[in-house]
Design a protein around this motif. Structure first.
Motif, short mmCIF file in Angstrom:
data_model
loop_
_atom_site.label_atom_id
_atom_site.label_comp_id
_atom_site.label_asym_id
_atom_site.label_seq_id
_atom_site.Cartn_x
_atom_site.Cartn_y
_atom_site.Cartn_z
N ALA A 313 0.83 -1.20 0.00
CA ALA A 313 0.00 0.00 0.00
C ALA A 313 0.87 1.26 0.00
O ALA A 313 0.64 2.19 -0.78
CB ALA A 313 -0.94 -0.01 1.20
N MET A 314 1.87 1.28 0.87
CA MET A 314 2.74 2.46 0.95
C MET A 314 3.48 2.69 -0.36
O MET A 314 3.64 3.82 -0.81
CB MET A 314 3.72 2.30 2.11
CG MET A 314 3.07 2.42 3.48
SD MET A 314 4.28 2.52 4.84
CE MET A 314 4.95 0.85 4.83
N ALA A 315 3.94 1.59 -0.99
CA ALA A 315 4.65 1.72 -2.26
C ALA A 315 3.74 2.18 -3.38
O ALA A 315 4.21 2.68 -4.41
CB ALA A 315 5.28 0.37 -2.63
N SER A 316 2.43 2.04 -3.20
CA SER A 316 1.45 2.44 -4.21
C SER A 316 0.86 3.82 -3.93
O SER A 316 -0.04 4.26 -4.64
CB SER A 316 0.31 1.41 -4.26
OG SER A 316 0.79 0.11 -4.55
N GLY A 317 1.34 4.49 -2.89
CA GLY A 317 0.85 5.82 -2.58
C GLY A 317 -0.45 5.84 -1.79
O GLY A 317 -1.16 6.85 -1.80
N CYS A 318 -0.75 4.73 -1.11
CA CYS A 318 -1.96 4.67 -0.29
C CYS A 318 -1.58 4.72 1.18
O CYS A 318 -0.84 3.85 1.66
CB CYS A 318 -2.72 3.36 -0.58
SG CYS A 318 -4.28 3.19 0.32
N PRO A 319 -2.05 5.72 1.93
CA PRO A 319 -1.69 5.81 3.35
C PRO A 319 -2.23 4.63 4.14
O PRO A 319 -3.25 4.04 3.79
CB PRO A 319 -2.34 7.13 3.80
CG PRO A 319 -3.39 7.42 2.79
CD PRO A 319 -2.93 6.82 1.50
N CYS A 320 -1.52 4.29 5.22
CA CYS A 320 -1.79 3.07 5.98
C CYS A 320 -2.04 3.32 7.46
O CYS A 320 -1.42 4.19 8.06
CB CYS A 320 -0.58 2.14 5.89
SG CYS A 320 -0.80 0.83 4.73
N ILE A 321 -2.94 2.51 8.01
CA ILE A 321 -3.08 2.37 9.46
C ILE A 321 -2.90 0.89 9.77
O ILE A 321 -3.57 0.04 9.18
CB ILE A 321 -4.46 2.84 9.97
CG1 ILE A 321 -4.68 4.32 9.64
CG2 ILE A 321 -4.59 2.61 11.47
CD1 ILE A 321 -6.08 4.81 10.01
N VAL A 322 -1.99 0.58 10.69
CA VAL A 322 -1.72 -0.83 11.00
C VAL A 322 -1.84 -1.07 12.50
O VAL A 322 -1.70 -0.15 13.31
CB VAL A 322 -0.31 -1.24 10.53
CG1 VAL A 322 -0.12 -0.95 9.05
CG2 VAL A 322 0.79 -0.57 11.36
N ALA A 323 -2.10 -2.32 12.85
CA ALA A 323 -2.13 -2.71 14.25
C ALA A 323 -0.71 -2.64 14.83
O ALA A 323 0.26 -2.99 14.16
CB ALA A 323 -2.69 -4.12 14.40
N ASP A 324 -0.62 -2.21 16.06
CA ASP A 324 0.67 -2.14 16.75
C ASP A 324 1.00 -3.53 17.28
O ASP A 324 0.93 -3.80 18.48
CB ASP A 324 0.58 -1.12 17.89
CG ASP A 324 1.91 -0.90 18.59
OD1 ASP A 324 2.93 -1.41 18.08
OD2 ASP A 324 1.93 -0.25 19.65
N THR A 325 1.36 -4.41 16.33
CA THR A 325 1.61 -5.80 16.71
C THR A 325 2.55 -6.47 15.73
O THR A 325 2.65 -6.05 14.56
CB THR A 325 0.28 -6.60 16.77
OG1 THR A 325 0.51 -7.88 17.35
CG2 THR A 325 -0.30 -6.79 15.38
N GLY A 326 3.26 -7.49 16.20
CA GLY A 326 4.06 -8.35 15.34
C GLY A 326 5.02 -7.61 14.43
O GLY A 326 5.59 -6.56 14.75
N GLY A 327 5.18 -8.17 13.22
CA GLY A 327 6.10 -7.60 12.25
C GLY A 327 5.65 -6.28 11.69
O GLY A 327 6.45 -5.55 11.07
#
Length: 401
Positions: A313-327
């Protein structure tokens, strides 16, 4: 010794693509060839695919796959059958080539890898992309989870070296399988932004899911409970309720899996089934296009070894929200420079973050700009060099014995 020759076993390799594993093995092997490794891939195929071919310098050997069972309880038997066929094919390859290392990807090919490495008298490297213990939050006491967990424990202790895709996964396998620290190397997954080119007419595609004035939230991945999409639906329902017509919000779920029917029921119960679309499984060309038309991608996983969707997503220009977990913590740092995090498992906090990103255009633009630079750190050529170095280490260690 001359050129290092490796036999890589993977249950999927293009054109058979069921998930990120096939893409990972393809890009890794392409770059291993570039750094001077002779690469042979042993995988499954069907009657439409050649049994052997050379693709971009990779020697690809395909075994005709047995009929795929629909019943999950029969899946283990299918895997055992496939391993037997791959073992037979690998033995024949060993009569034609001298392999210096065998490299397997996940438990699905562990049995064949073990037998072939012993037959060739060479070291065994196993990459662990995910674990059954992690996928099921530690509940691995029933079949087939108990069987898969047992195979993973055995193969990681059997291997001369284990590779994980993140430091989080390294600590996970060290703890769960009782390995020594020196036995596990961290080599991240990679990304090549050139592979993420959209094919669809983007304006027409977006028009299928949202009006020009509406915001579109994208969820991508296998629809399993541990992927956390149920949290995202709860959060999106709250956002739609709070923002109303001021910021009209729609969502898109791209993927299939065992949790799909439950997620659709949940959307109906939340009253948001008319506000979004479940696309089912999609090909890479459509997926890469979806990243381009979405206003936001959410990765709400409860368990995530790495976080390739966030990277794509980031490489495609789409902003991200991710869980604060794992990798995911290693893909999206905590400083809100390239993306936002929410407290893992907390739908309310996720809703706050979604609302924040949908209503703050300067924040969105800053994240996109920084993320496009950040993804360049996950370069496949560097990953191939690190993998080749692991091969060199285990080959040298075997020679000293």
């Amino acid at each position: 010794m001359g050129q290092t020759r490796t036999l890589i076993l993977s249950w999927e390799f293009p054109p058979i693509v069921e998930g990120g594993l096939a893409r990972h093995v393809r890009k890794l092997t392409e770059q291993l060839v570039q750094v001077g490794i002779e690469v042979h891939v042993l995988t499954r195929g069907d009657e439409t695919m050649p049994a052997e071919e050379i693709v971009d310098g990779i020697h690809v050997h395909r075994v005709r796959e047995p009929s795929r069972p629909r019943d999950l309880a029969e899946f283990v038997t299918w895997i055992e059958h496939m391993n037997g066929d791959m073992l037979a094919a690998g033995v024949e390859l060993g009569d034609r080539y001298r392999f210096h290392v065998v490299h397997g990807h996940d438990w699905l090919v562990a049995n064949a890898c073990d037998h072939l490495a012993k037959r060739f008298g060479c070291p065994l490297v196993m990459t662990v992309h995910a674990t059954e213990h992690g996928r099921h939050q530690g509940w691995v006491d029933k079949h087939p989870q108990s069987y898969i967990h047992g195979v993973e424990r055995w193969m990681t202790n059997r291997a001369d070296r284990v590779i994980t895709c993140s430091h989080y996964m390294r600590e996970h396998v060290l703890d769960v399988y009782g390995l020594e620290e020196a036995d596990v190397s961290v080599i991240p997954n990679g990304i090549d932004p050139r592979d993420l080119q959209p094919i669809e007419d983007l304006d027409t595609l977006r028009g299928r899911f949202a009006e020009p004035h509406e915001k579109l939230v994208l969820l991508v991945g296998r629809l399993d409970y541990y992927k956390g999409f149920q949290l995202a639906l709860d959060a999106i329902a709250g956002v739609i309720d709070r923002l109303g017509e001021s910021v009209s919000t729609r969502y898109l779920v791209a993927g299939s899996g065992p949790h799909e029917a439950e997620l659709k029921r949940q959307a109906a119960e939340l009253g948001i089934d008319d506000d979004g679309t479940f696309l089912g499984w999609i090909g890479d060309d459509v997926l890469h296009s979806l990243y381009r038309i979405a206003d936001l991608c959410v990765v709400p996983s409860l368990y995530e070894p790495f976080g390739l969707v966030a990277l794509e997503a980031m490489a495609s220009g789409c902003p991200c929200i991710v869980a604060d977990t794992g990798g995911l913590r290693e893909v999206v740092p905590p400083d809100e420079r390239v993306g936002l995090r929410f407290n893992g498992g907390d739908a309310e906090h996720l809703g706050v973050m979604i609302e924040r990103l949908l209503t703050d255009e300067p924040l969105r633009e800053r994240l996109v700009g920084e993320a496009m630079e950040h993804v360049l750190e996950f370069d496949w050529s560097a990953i191939a060099r690190q993998t080749a170095a692991v091969y060199g280490d285990v080959i040298a260690a075997r020679a000293r014995v």
